[in-house]
Scaffold this motif. Structure first.
Motif, PDB file in Angstrom:
ATOM      1  N   TYR A 194       0.820  -1.207   0.000  1.00 50.82           N
ATOM      2  CA  TYR A 194       0.000   0.000   0.000  1.00 50.82           C
ATOM      3  C   TYR A 194       0.857   1.262   0.000  1.00 50.82           C
ATOM      4  O   TYR A 194       0.462   2.287  -0.563  1.00 50.82           O
ATOM      5  N   SER A 195       2.026   1.210   0.630  1.00 50.23           N
ATOM      6  CA  SER A 195       2.905   2.387   0.629  1.00 50.23           C
ATOM      7  C   SER A 195       3.399   2.683  -0.782  1.00 50.23           C
ATOM      8  O   SER A 195       3.397   3.834  -1.233  1.00 50.23           O
ATOM      9  N   VAL A 196       3.824   1.644  -1.494  1.00 53.24           N
ATOM     10  CA  VAL A 196       4.261   1.823  -2.878  1.00 53.24           C
ATOM     11  C   VAL A 196       3.088   2.260  -3.750  1.00 53.24           C
ATOM     12  O   VAL A 196       3.233   3.138  -4.609  1.00 53.24           O
ATOM     13  N   CYS A 197       1.935   1.661  -3.521  1.00 51.63           N
ATOM     14  CA  CYS A 197       0.728   2.036  -4.260  1.00 51.63           C
ATOM     15  C   CYS A 197       0.414   3.519  -4.077  1.00 51.63           C
ATOM     16  O   CYS A 197       0.112   4.231  -5.043  1.00 51.63           O
ATOM     17  N   ALA A 198       0.501   3.996  -2.836  1.00 55.43           N
ATOM     18  CA  ALA A 198       0.221   5.406  -2.553  1.00 55.43           C
ATOM     19  C   ALA A 198       1.214   6.321  -3.261  1.00 55.43           C
ATOM     20  O   ALA A 198       0.830   7.356  -3.830  1.00 55.43           O
ATOM     21  N   LEU A 199       2.487   5.947  -3.257  1.00 53.37           N
ATOM     22  CA  LEU A 199       3.500   6.752  -3.934  1.00 53.37           C
ATOM     23  C   LEU A 199       3.254   6.809  -5.436  1.00 53.37           C
ATOM     24  O   LEU A 199       3.405   7.863  -6.075  1.00 53.37           O
ATOM     25  N   ALA A 200       2.859   5.690  -6.020  1.00 55.81           N
ATOM     26  CA  ALA A 200       2.567   5.655  -7.456  1.00 55.81           C
ATOM     27  C   ALA A 200       1.372   6.537  -7.793  1.00 55.81           C
ATOM     28  O   ALA A 200       1.404   7.322  -8.758  1.00 55.81           O
TER      29      ALA A 200
END
Length: 293
Positions: A194-200
């Motif tokens: 989810y952290s990577v998803c949010a950054l994307a």
């Protein structure tokens, strides 16, 4: 299948039922929000991370620290795929009906089966092939019917296409992270994803010039609701249930989401699905059932 081998007092079947109800509210909350699609998706994920991160840091600190570089890369890939899923599906709800969008995006098990055959060299049974064919026929019927009937959606064919893209990218998310989940605990895994998803999502929203602030309290409550309802009580509980129930039971149970979302859209949005949409949706769900059961 077992309903007794689990921690705590909550029955896995009860938890799964709660999760299906929770994910059924997702399309309604997205439709109620007037923020840009990428902003809705971004804050849903951000609030979900904010709710789960303290648990990960307190109870799973060692598991987080021990994630290998290979698994971090795989989880990051899953996060990018999840961002593409949220972006395409949220946008689809601006153009097509809730019934069509939720049914088509729920077709991800079909694409998981195809992807597993194409990239992981997994065997596809005749039953799976039949299910995929049935579901594809239903998708065609749903998409073509929107061109011939007054569904009330502004751009139904475009919205349906985006929903299918959402299903494909959801399948990519599942396939990318499947091996990682066998080595990494649930909470640390979803926090990384989810952290990577949010950054994307953030990077694309900023590039598009979508405003990230200045929204009224109602919008912030909707963002939080997306995180707590479909996010925590929905998908996180579904992942928990997978540890206690057969995956086929969970997969088939997820067919309740399009039904629940359609009923909620009828009463909360006044959105009445057309007869071809209902028939096509039933065929799609039948194909998913054949594939997943």
């Amino acid at each position: 299948m077992t309903t007794s081998a689990h921690d705590g007092s909550l029955s896995p079947l009860t938890g799964l039922g709660v999760a299906i109800l929770a994910v059924s509210t997702s399309a309604i909350l997205v439709r109620w929000s007037t923020a840009p699609s990428l902003v809705k998706a971004f804050y849903r994920v951000v609030f979900t991370v904010a709710l789960l991160a303290p648990v990960a840091l307190v109870r799973h600190r060692d598991a987080l620290a021990s994630i290998s570089r290979r698994d971090l890369w795989a989880a990051s890939g899953a996060g990018v795929a999840l961002a593409a899923h949220f972006a395409s599906w949220f946008e689809s709800l601006n153009h097509t009906t809730v019934a069509a969008s939720v049914t088509l995006v729920q077709a991800q098990p079909l694409f998981v089966a195809v992807g597993a055959w194409a990239f992981l060299d997994e065997r596809v049974s005749r039953r799976t092939t039949l299910g995929i064919g049935v579901a594809l026929a239903g998708m065609v019927l749903m998409s073509l019917s929107d061109l011939l009937t007054a569904s009330g959606a502004p751009r139904p064919l475009f919205g349906n296409t985006l929903a299918i893209v959402g299903a494909v990218t959801a399948a990519a998310y599942v396939l990318t992270g499947r091996s990682v989940r066998s080595r990494v605990a649930l909470v640390p895994y979803v926090v990384v994803v989810y952290s990577v998803c949010a950054l994307a999502l953030l990077s694309v929203a900023v590039a598009r010039g979508d405003p990230l602030s200045g929204y009224p309290p109602r919008e912030w409550l909707l963002f939080l609701g997306m995180a707590i309802g479909p996010g925590i009580f929905g998908h996180t509980v579904i992942n928990w249930a997978l540890a206690h129930l057969e995956s086929s039971v969970v997969s088939v149970s997820l067919l309740g989401e399009p039904v629940g979302s359609t009923i909620l859209a009828l009463f909360l949005l006044g959105e009445i699905p057309t007869l071809p949409t209902i028939l096509g949706g039933a065929i799609v769900l039948g194909g998913i059932y054949i594939t997943a059961s």
